[in-house]
Scaffold this motif. Structure first.
Motif, PDB file in Angstrom:
ATOM      1  N   ALA A 326      -0.482   6.423   9.210  1.00  0.00           N
ATOM      2  CA  ALA A 326       0.733   6.836   8.514  1.00  0.00           C
ATOM      3  C   ALA A 326       1.793   5.742   8.552  1.00  0.00           C
ATOM      4  O   ALA A 326       2.445   5.458   7.533  1.00  0.00           O
ATOM      5  CB  ALA A 326       1.269   8.120   9.141  1.00  0.00           C
ATOM      6  N   ALA A 327       1.968   5.127   9.715  1.00  0.00           N
ATOM      7  CA  ALA A 327       2.971   4.069   9.838  1.00  0.00           C
ATOM      8  C   ALA A 327       2.623   2.884   8.937  1.00  0.00           C
ATOM      9  O   ALA A 327       3.506   2.285   8.294  1.00  0.00           O
ATOM     10  CB  ALA A 327       3.073   3.622  11.298  1.00  0.00           C
ATOM     11  N   HIS A 328       1.347   2.536   8.900  1.00  0.00           N
ATOM     12  CA  HIS A 328       0.902   1.442   8.031  1.00  0.00           C
ATOM     13  C   HIS A 328       1.194   1.780   6.576  1.00  0.00           C
ATOM     14  O   HIS A 328       1.677   0.929   5.804  1.00  0.00           O
ATOM     15  CB  HIS A 328      -0.596   1.227   8.238  1.00  0.00           C
ATOM     16  CG  HIS A 328      -1.214   0.242   7.301  1.00  0.00           C
ATOM     17  ND1 HIS A 328      -0.974  -1.110   7.376  1.00  0.00           N
ATOM     18  CD2 HIS A 328      -2.072   0.422   6.253  1.00  0.00           C
ATOM     19  CE1 HIS A 328      -1.654  -1.726   6.420  1.00  0.00           C
ATOM     20  NE2 HIS A 328      -2.321  -0.822   5.730  1.00  0.00           N
ATOM     21  N   HIS A 329       0.934   3.013   6.185  1.00  0.00           N
ATOM     22  CA  HIS A 329       1.152   3.421   4.797  1.00  0.00           C
ATOM     23  C   HIS A 329       2.628   3.329   4.422  1.00  0.00           C
ATOM     24  O   HIS A 329       2.980   2.755   3.377  1.00  0.00           O
ATOM     25  CB  HIS A 329       0.645   4.846   4.592  1.00  0.00           C
ATOM     26  CG  HIS A 329       0.818   5.369   3.208  1.00  0.00           C
ATOM     27  ND1 HIS A 329      -0.105   5.148   2.208  1.00  0.00           N
ATOM     28  CD2 HIS A 329       1.812   6.116   2.643  1.00  0.00           C
ATOM     29  CE1 HIS A 329       0.308   5.716   1.091  1.00  0.00           C
ATOM     30  NE2 HIS A 329       1.466   6.314   1.323  1.00  0.00           N
ATOM     31  N   VAL A 330       3.497   3.882   5.239  1.00  0.00           N
ATOM     32  CA  VAL A 330       4.910   3.942   4.851  1.00  0.00           C
ATOM     33  C   VAL A 330       5.579   2.584   4.932  1.00  0.00           C
ATOM     34  O   VAL A 330       6.631   2.374   4.320  1.00  0.00           O
ATOM     35  CB  VAL A 330       5.683   4.981   5.695  1.00  0.00           C
ATOM     36  CG1 VAL A 330       5.058   6.360   5.539  1.00  0.00           C
ATOM     37  CG2 VAL A 330       5.759   4.581   7.165  1.00  0.00           C
ATOM     38  N   ARG A 331       4.994   1.662   5.671  1.00  0.00           N
ATOM     39  CA  ARG A 331       5.550   0.299   5.687  1.00  0.00           C
ATOM     40  C   ARG A 331       5.290  -0.420   4.364  1.00  0.00           C
ATOM     41  O   ARG A 331       5.996  -1.375   4.030  1.00  0.00           O
ATOM     42  CB  ARG A 331       4.934  -0.503   6.827  1.00  0.00           C
ATOM     43  CG  ARG A 331       5.407  -0.109   8.225  1.00  0.00           C
ATOM     44  CD  ARG A 331       4.766  -1.007   9.275  1.00  0.00           C
ATOM     45  NE  ARG A 331       5.164  -0.623  10.625  1.00  0.00           N
ATOM     46  CZ  ARG A 331       4.323  -0.269  11.591  1.00  0.00           C
ATOM     47  NH1 ARG A 331       3.016  -0.237  11.339  1.00  0.00           N
ATOM     48  NH2 ARG A 331       4.769   0.065  12.785  1.00  0.00           N
ATOM     49  N   HIS A 332       4.246  -0.009   3.645  1.00  0.00           N
ATOM     50  CA  HIS A 332       3.840  -0.723   2.433  1.00  0.00           C
ATOM     51  C   HIS A 332       4.139   0.036   1.145  1.00  0.00           C
ATOM     52  O   HIS A 332       4.274  -0.579   0.084  1.00  0.00           O
ATOM     53  CB  HIS A 332       2.337  -1.032   2.476  1.00  0.00           C
ATOM     54  CG  HIS A 332       1.967  -2.057   3.500  1.00  0.00           C
ATOM     55  ND1 HIS A 332       1.731  -1.739   4.813  1.00  0.00           N
ATOM     56  CD2 HIS A 332       1.811  -3.400   3.402  1.00  0.00           C
ATOM     57  CE1 HIS A 332       1.424  -2.836   5.486  1.00  0.00           C
ATOM     58  NE2 HIS A 332       1.465  -3.853   4.657  1.00  0.00           N
ATOM     59  N   ASN A 348      12.582  10.055   9.840  1.00  0.00           N
ATOM     60  CA  ASN A 348      12.617  11.145  10.808  1.00  0.00           C
ATOM     61  C   ASN A 348      11.205  11.629  11.121  1.00  0.00           C
ATOM     62  O   ASN A 348      10.841  11.842  12.288  1.00  0.00           O
ATOM     63  CB  ASN A 348      13.469  12.300  10.264  1.00  0.00           C
ATOM     64  CG  ASN A 348      13.874  13.292  11.342  1.00  0.00           C
ATOM     65  OD1 ASN A 348      13.093  13.650  12.207  1.00  0.00           O
ATOM     66  ND2 ASN A 348      15.121  13.757  11.272  1.00  0.00           N
ATOM     67  N   VAL A 349      10.391  11.793  10.080  1.00  0.00           N
ATOM     68  CA  VAL A 349       9.015  12.263  10.286  1.00  0.00           C
ATOM     69  C   VAL A 349       8.208  11.266  11.109  1.00  0.00           C
ATOM     70  O   VAL A 349       7.562  11.636  12.104  1.00  0.00           O
ATOM     71  CB  VAL A 349       8.325  12.518   8.929  1.00  0.00           C
ATOM     72  CG1 VAL A 349       6.830  12.801   9.132  1.00  0.00           C
ATOM     73  CG2 VAL A 349       8.982  13.673   8.199  1.00  0.00           C
ATOM     74  N   ILE A 350       8.239  10.002  10.702  1.00  0.00           N
ATOM     75  CA  ILE A 350       7.435   8.996  11.390  1.00  0.00           C
ATOM     76  C   ILE A 350       7.929   8.770  12.819  1.00  0.00           C
ATOM     77  O   ILE A 350       7.129   8.629  13.757  1.00  0.00           O
ATOM     78  CB  ILE A 350       7.443   7.671  10.597  1.00  0.00           C
ATOM     79  CG1 ILE A 350       6.662   7.834   9.289  1.00  0.00           C
ATOM     80  CG2 ILE A 350       6.846   6.534  11.412  1.00  0.00           C
ATOM     81  CD1 ILE A 350       5.175   8.023   9.473  1.00  0.00           C
ATOM     82  N   ALA A 351       9.238   8.751  12.997  1.00  0.00           N
ATOM     83  CA  ALA A 351       9.774   8.589  14.347  1.00  0.00           C
ATOM     84  C   ALA A 351       9.390   9.774  15.231  1.00  0.00           C
ATOM     85  O   ALA A 351       9.051   9.609  16.413  1.00  0.00           O
ATOM     86  CB  ALA A 351      11.293   8.432  14.293  1.00  0.00           C
ATOM     87  N   ASP A 352       9.431  10.982  14.666  1.00  0.00           N
ATOM     88  CA  ASP A 352       9.051  12.182  15.415  1.00  0.00           C
ATOM     89  C   ASP A 352       7.580  12.100  15.832  1.00  0.00           C
ATOM     90  O   ASP A 352       7.217  12.418  16.978  1.00  0.00           O
ATOM     91  CB  ASP A 352       9.292  13.406  14.545  1.00  0.00           C
ATOM     92  CG  ASP A 352       9.528  14.672  15.365  1.00  0.00           C
ATOM     93  OD1 ASP A 352       9.365  14.630  16.588  1.00  0.00           O
ATOM     94  OD2 ASP A 352       9.888  15.698  14.757  1.00  0.00           O
TER      95      ASP A 352
END
Length: 557
Positions: A326-332, A348-352
């Motif tokens: 998920a983190a990889h996806h939202v970074r790109h 908020n979602v990714i940090a949570d």
């Protein structure tokens, strides 16, 4: 006369119908161990000497080659062969070569039983971190690895058996195939506890064992869920005149002949599909008694404790794997003119999810550290382990499915596509919560420990008290939890709620002491207050999310 219709006007036939843009590259070619949570954890728990090896395993786990092996092992599922071409009973399971390749690395890297032969402090922590990293791309092959790790302390209940088999179980050589155990370079082990009529209630087992004059026993019965049937040795529970007892059952006898281990069928499972789970039937099956007759549960519980640890490690790893994707996806990925990682609600979602993953991994490594120190004679750590294992098993495994599905949603429709890898993570997610005792079993085990072993609560309380005064929200939650721990007539009814609170307060204590301030603040604000949200991405405003996002896994380069 035939009239030719005027041909339609055509656009340039070489024009491309579409161009692929705004799609993240594959998450390959990275170091899975490049994660500050893991690295800080192994240093804190006494395995800093393993860091270079962990990175080496991490680079391999993040390679395109291993990602392909993981896909192959799950798409090409195990196949049962009950008979050979001539009609002889063989009861063998065929796996895709990728499954063997994954197992070979796991054993070679010491992720099976090798720590029991390693005198270095932190050996069990190193193995735990390596297990978390290596099972990130593919979790199914971790099952035989876990059981092999766990069998050693139980087998030591009968020293003469341990003397024969422990050196081969702790070997770093993967030697597949059914042959006489002593002729192999290394062995893998499994267990057969549950039966169809009882499940968790193993005292209702009907498999029987009869003693023979040569010192062996003969088993007769049927097991309901025995994973990794191609392993070499199994610990099995069976009824004797003295009560439920534990036995060692080899697939091949010392003289090279096949023991009776009739595989009736393989389970058609929701997930964990690379790994075979079976229903074996015993009929005059040769076995050796492990531990005292009638003390089967007490003997095998040492194995169960270790496999429960691996359930926690596996769920922490699965949560972390989904977070990395998920983190990889939202970074790109960009939406509405901005990268997803820069949009407040997605942050908020990714940090949570990042806070959830860090809390899970920190607790998992703390339990692994307790195992390591308990095995070296630390009675306080052994007492802590008694409660912490069940609490962590309940909560970390319970949270994995919710975390994985939230990570999947971060990818939108892409996450629902098998090519993303998230559907496999989601199918695998419930397993650790079921294996080695479901949520109710863990909650009742916590109540049993509180009632029978008060020293375990003392050790648990000391762990939380170590953070006393550091965060008012944690202190308030701990005071409330102490009130909940008072026995009442309805304590069994509220056992899940109690264990959930124990897990959250324990995780809060660990993060307040060991994690960056922003992580601990976010955890306490979102998990330890009455205003906490129920879904991921509901952390309150005013938190500093940047340091949390900087610690997320899933970076290439």
């Amino acid at each position: 006369m035939t009239v030719m219709a005027t041909p339609p006007q055509r656009s340039n036939p070489t024009a491309r119908t579409h161009e692929v843009t705004n799609q993240p590259p594959p998450l390959v070619g990275h170091d899975v161990a490049d994660d500050p949570v893991l690295l800080e954890g192994i240093r804190r728990e006494g395995a800093e000497w393993y860091e270079a090896d962990l990175h080496r395993v991490g680079r391999l786990a993040g390679s395109e080659e291993v990602r392909l092996q993981a896909e192959q092992a799950n798409r090409c599922e195990p196949v049962l062969h009950t008979h050979d071409r001539y009609g002889n009973r063989i009861d063998e399971v065929e796996f895709h070569p990728a499954y063997h390749q994954l197992l070979d690395v796991a054993v070679r890297e010491g992720l099976a039983a090798a720590p029991w032969a390693d005198p270095r402090p932190g050996a069990h922590v190193a193995r735990a971190a390596g297990f978390m990293v290596w099972t990130t791309p593919e979790a199914g092959h971790g099952c035989p690895i876990s059981m092999t790790y766990a069998v050693v302390p139980a087998l030591r209940a009968t020293p003469e058996l341990a003397a024969v088999y422990e050196p081969l179980l702790t070997s770093r050589s993967y030697d597949p195939g059914l042959r006489a155990p002593a002729s192999k370079r290394g062995l893998l082990a499994g267990m057969g506890m549950t039966e169809k009529q009882g499940g968790t209630d193993v005292r209702s087992n009907t498999t029987t064992a009869t003693e023979h004059a040569d010192g062996t026993w003969r088993l007769r019965g049927h097991k309901w869920f025995t994973s990794a049937p191609m392993n070499d040795l199994f610990l099995v529970l069976a009824q004797t005149p003295g009560g439920l007892s534990c036995f060692l059952v080899p697939r091949v006898l010392p003289d090279g002949s096949r023991n009776t281990f009739r595989i009736q069928r393989l389970k058609d499972k929701l997930g964990n599909r690379s790994n075979a789970s079976s229903e074996p039937e015993f009929d005059d099956t040769v076995a050796w008694l492990v531990g005292a007759e009638g003390q089967g549960v007490r003997t095998i519980i040492d194995m169960v404790t270790m496999t429960r640890l691996d359930c926690v490690l596996g769920s922490a790893s699965g949560t972390r794997a989904a977070l990395a994707e998920a983190a990889h996806h939202v970074r790109h990925r960009s939406v509405f003119g901005r990268k997803l990682i820069d949009q407040p609600l997605m942050r908020n979602v990714i940090a949570d999810l990042g806070v959830e993953s860090e809390a899970a991994s920190t607790l998992a490594l703390r339990v692994a550290g307790a195992v390591d120190r308990a095995e070296r004679g630390d009675t306080h750590e052994r007492a802590f382990l008694r409660l912490a294992t069940a609490v962590a098993k309940y909560w970390v495994c319970k949270r994995q499915p919710a975390a994985v599905v939230e990570a999947l949603e971060c990818l939108g429709g892409n996450g629902y596509d098998e090519a993303s890898g998230l559907p496999r993570l989601y199918r695998d997610a419930p397993l650790n919560g079921i294996w080695e005792g479901s949520g109710n079993v863990q909650a009742l085990d916590v109540l049993r420990a509180l009632r029978r072993e008060p020293e375990s609560l003392d050790a648990f309380a000391a762990e939380i008290d170590a953070a006393s005064g550091a965060d008012a929200r944690l202190d308030t939650a701990w005071r409330a939890l102490r009130d909940e721990l008072v026995p009442t007539p309805d304590i069994e009814l509220r056992a899940r709620r109690l264990v959930e609170h124990m897990a959250l307060v324990l995780q809060g204590s660990l993060l307040v002491r060991h994690a960056p301030a922003a992580v601990a603040d976010a955890f306490c604000a979102s998990r330890l207050t009455p205003e906490r949200g129920l879904a991921f991405g509901t952390m309150p405003g005013g938190l500093d999310l940047a340091p949390i996002l900087d610690r997320l896994p899933g970076r290439i380069g």
